[in-house]
Motif scaffolding. Sequence first.
Motif, short mmCIF file in Angstrom:
data_model
loop_
_atom_site.label_atom_id
_atom_site.label_comp_id
_atom_site.label_asym_id
_atom_site.label_seq_id
_atom_site.Cartn_x
_atom_site.Cartn_y
_atom_site.Cartn_z
N PRO A 248 0.92 -1.16 0.01
CA PRO A 248 -0.22 -0.04 0.16
C PRO A 248 1.01 1.24 0.09
O PRO A 248 2.20 1.29 0.48
CB PRO A 248 -0.79 -0.03 1.28
N THR A 249 0.27 2.28 -0.71
CA THR A 249 1.06 3.65 -0.74
C THR A 249 1.56 3.81 0.81
O THR A 249 0.66 3.90 1.46
CB THR A 249 0.31 4.52 -1.44
N GLY A 250 2.45 4.30 0.91
CA GLY A 250 3.15 4.89 2.22
C GLY A 250 3.63 3.94 3.19
O GLY A 250 4.22 4.20 4.18
N THR A 251 3.62 2.51 2.67
CA THR A 251 4.23 1.51 3.61
C THR A 251 5.58 1.86 3.51
O THR A 251 6.40 1.90 2.56
CB THR A 251 4.05 0.13 2.94
N ALA A 252 6.15 1.71 4.83
CA ALA A 252 7.60 1.72 5.19
C ALA A 252 8.00 0.79 6.36
O ALA A 252 7.20 0.34 7.07
CB ALA A 252 7.97 3.09 5.49
N LEU A 253 9.20 0.89 6.67
CA LEU A 253 9.67 0.06 7.80
C LEU A 253 9.28 1.01 9.16
O LEU A 253 9.11 2.14 8.90
CB LEU A 253 11.41 -0.14 7.78
N GLN A 254 9.07 0.27 10.18
CA GLN A 254 8.87 1.24 11.50
C GLN A 254 10.14 1.86 11.69
O GLN A 254 11.03 1.49 11.42
CB GLN A 254 8.53 0.04 12.34
N LYS A 255 9.86 2.89 12.53
CA LYS A 255 10.89 3.82 12.90
C LYS A 255 11.99 3.26 13.72
O LYS A 255 11.85 2.37 14.53
CB LYS A 255 10.38 4.97 13.78
N GLY A 256 13.20 3.42 13.34
CA GLY A 256 14.50 2.95 13.93
C GLY A 256 14.83 1.63 13.46
O GLY A 256 15.94 1.21 14.07
N VAL A 257 14.06 1.13 12.63
CA VAL A 257 14.57 -0.37 12.15
C VAL A 257 15.94 -0.27 11.28
O VAL A 257 15.88 0.63 10.19
CB VAL A 257 13.60 -0.81 11.39
N SER A 258 16.74 -1.17 11.53
CA SER A 258 17.93 -1.15 10.84
C SER A 258 18.69 -2.71 11.19
O SER A 258 18.20 -3.31 11.96
CB SER A 258 19.17 -0.03 11.05
N GLY A 259 19.68 -3.09 10.18
CA GLY A 259 20.34 -4.19 10.59
C GLY A 259 19.48 -5.42 10.13
O GLY A 259 19.76 -6.40 10.85
N LEU A 260 18.66 -5.40 9.32
CA LEU A 260 17.76 -6.49 8.95
C LEU A 260 18.64 -7.82 8.54
O LEU A 260 19.62 -7.35 7.76
CB LEU A 260 16.84 -6.35 7.90
N THR A 261 18.39 -8.51 9.13
CA THR A 261 19.15 -10.00 8.86
C THR A 261 18.37 -11.26 9.18
O THR A 261 17.55 -11.02 10.14
CB THR A 261 20.48 -10.04 9.56
N PRO A 262 18.66 -12.36 8.44
CA PRO A 262 17.96 -13.47 8.57
C PRO A 262 18.27 -14.27 9.89
O PRO A 262 19.34 -13.90 10.61
CB PRO A 262 18.13 -14.48 7.48
N ASP A 263 17.42 -14.89 10.55
CA ASP A 263 17.91 -15.58 11.77
C ASP A 263 18.39 -17.02 11.30
O ASP A 263 18.72 -17.25 10.52
CB ASP A 263 16.65 -15.81 12.73
N ASP A 264 18.55 -17.82 12.67
CA ASP A 264 19.39 -19.13 12.57
C ASP A 264 18.68 -20.18 11.43
O ASP A 264 19.01 -21.01 11.16
CB ASP A 264 19.98 -19.59 13.72
N GLN A 265 17.11 -19.78 11.29
CA GLN A 265 16.38 -20.62 10.33
C GLN A 265 16.46 -20.12 9.06
O GLN A 265 15.45 -20.38 8.27
CB GLN A 265 15.09 -20.85 10.93
N ASN A 266 17.06 -19.27 8.76
CA ASN A 266 17.07 -18.57 7.37
C ASN A 266 15.62 -17.61 7.08
O ASN A 266 15.28 -17.58 5.86
CB ASN A 266 17.37 -19.40 6.02
N ARG A 267 15.21 -17.35 8.11
CA ARG A 267 13.96 -16.56 8.02
C ARG A 267 14.02 -15.07 8.44
O ARG A 267 14.77 -14.60 9.45
CB ARG A 267 12.85 -17.03 9.14
#
Length: 613
Positions: A248-267
């Motif tokens: 949807p228009t205006g969709t963004a990451l929540q404030k302060g989110v950074s360093g996105l990386t998969p967990d140990d289950q590759n999720r």
Amino acid sequence: MGADREGGARRRRGRTVAYAACGTVLLAGCATMPDSGDLRNVESTPRQDTGVRVFAVPPAENASSSEIMQGFLEALTSDDPQYDTARKYLTTQAARAWRPESSTTVLADGPSITTDAPPSGREQTGSRTYVLAGNRVATVDAQQAYAPADGSYSTKVHLTKDPKNGQWRIDAPPEGVVMGKSDFQRNYTSVDKYYFATHTRVGATGEPVAVADPVFVRSKVDPMTQMVRALLKGPTTWLGPVVRSSFPTGTALQKGVSGLTPDDQNRLTVPLNDKAARVGQARCAEMATQLLFTLRNLTPTLESVELRGPGRHRLCELTEERAESDAWHASAQSPEYLYYLDGKHRLVRLPTGSTGTSGAPVPGAFGEGAKMLRSVAVSRDEHTGAGVTADGRSLFVTSLIAGGALGTPVVTSQGVDVKDDRLTTPSWDARGDLWVADRDPRHQRLYVLGAEQGASKPVEVSLPDLPGRIEDVRVSADGARVALVVAKDGKHSLLIGRIERDDKAGDPPAVVDPRPAAPDMELVTAMSWAGDSRLVVVGREQGGVHQMRYIQVDGSTLDGPAPAALSGVETIAASEDERVPLVAYSEDGIVRLPTGAQWQKVDKDGTAPVYPG
């Protein structure tokens, strides 16, 4: 873009501190540069190991204006996420106003630096102007879209000395970021983000078709988060008219989110703002599919994506297997056969994984030799063939089943010259539309034969003014773009055009806004799509020799080795599935290039090899 990748020590008097154990290099921010006399240019940094991060150092106390200038340019090539160190070389006001993300200008070498003397010939105390110059190679805009560029680059940078503390700072920096080509290669990487074709669905269930939109991101500055933000902002301007996003228009990451990386289950868990909080499951699955296709470019081991809304509310989760079944994209499709014409001009096929050297005739009229052919195309579902007769005049379409009738030609050219003035090799997209050009110089046309009419009724495609005559046509699998080789005055250029459609209005498709895809090549002799946004091209640069290389649709040249050299190439065939061998027609007949091997002969009498499409 690999002309200056070779290393060698950087020769400068400044301090460079390396922390090998941490994978970090600090660039000297105060390399010596005299205030008068000849100024030393900024040398492009040699390529670093992929695990090394490079950071600049802040300005030294009482650094000269030239040292401030040098240090600022060094800081632009560092891996500092927000360019905080570079801003320390600016005045407070300039640091607030400067927008490094607005553009990146890529020069053939690092920018040269000269002093811009005032008309009086005397410099004002506390004021200094330098000129940055070089030859442009490319620009990357605020959408992170790459575009080839040429011509000279020149811009003034003004420095002032603070009367209170006596420190030099830049109060008029260059627009955006400027750096040499090898620094750009070290700092940036090309990644495809994915949207869905506006007017194309495939299969019995009407699967959406994914379209790759390549952008450049800083490779060591949280690239996964960068790519999520780039995807959410929407497609680049050039591709935007023919694709849609499920977010949807205006969709963004929540404030302060950074360093996105998969967990140990590759999720990977992606927290989104409230704009996406009320989407249904079907739309959420499409959103997750876009993310999964995009991020697997960076992390091939990624297996699933979970989307969450505010308050950690779970929106949906999608696995790789589900994404591949819910949406169609070309690089996930593996062709069953390689097709080519044998010595009797019949269409034959060879299993893609076969090591054999003799194809078997296809079922139906083309395999029986009902017409002698000179070029062919096979639909992406491998059920239908299209063939141009040996004289180049007629295009036939027939089913690849036993007893399939040939029928009458669906397109006929009135061009006089058998070799140069008649029909090009045909090409299919995923929705089943067949494309072919008539090169008759008296009336050049590009036709599309729609799947709804069984590829039997040609419709003339609206074309912009092209810089010459169409010599070759290859439509992308997604049906959103078309590659055209255009000839004029002995030059053969490769252009990528956007395909716009308005099925509701009943208007014919239009090729819009073609742009150069191989600007360095003056003679393109063969090409084929070789990925979702990649082509393999055979051609020659001005004053150079024939070569084969991979390019992106945006005109950038991909990192990595080019295909092994092969002489006398007339036709090249590739699959969007990069695991499938390249195949070519050369002076040795049909040859193929398995991964990690050299070119191997397939059929010395064969011609016109193609994969489906």
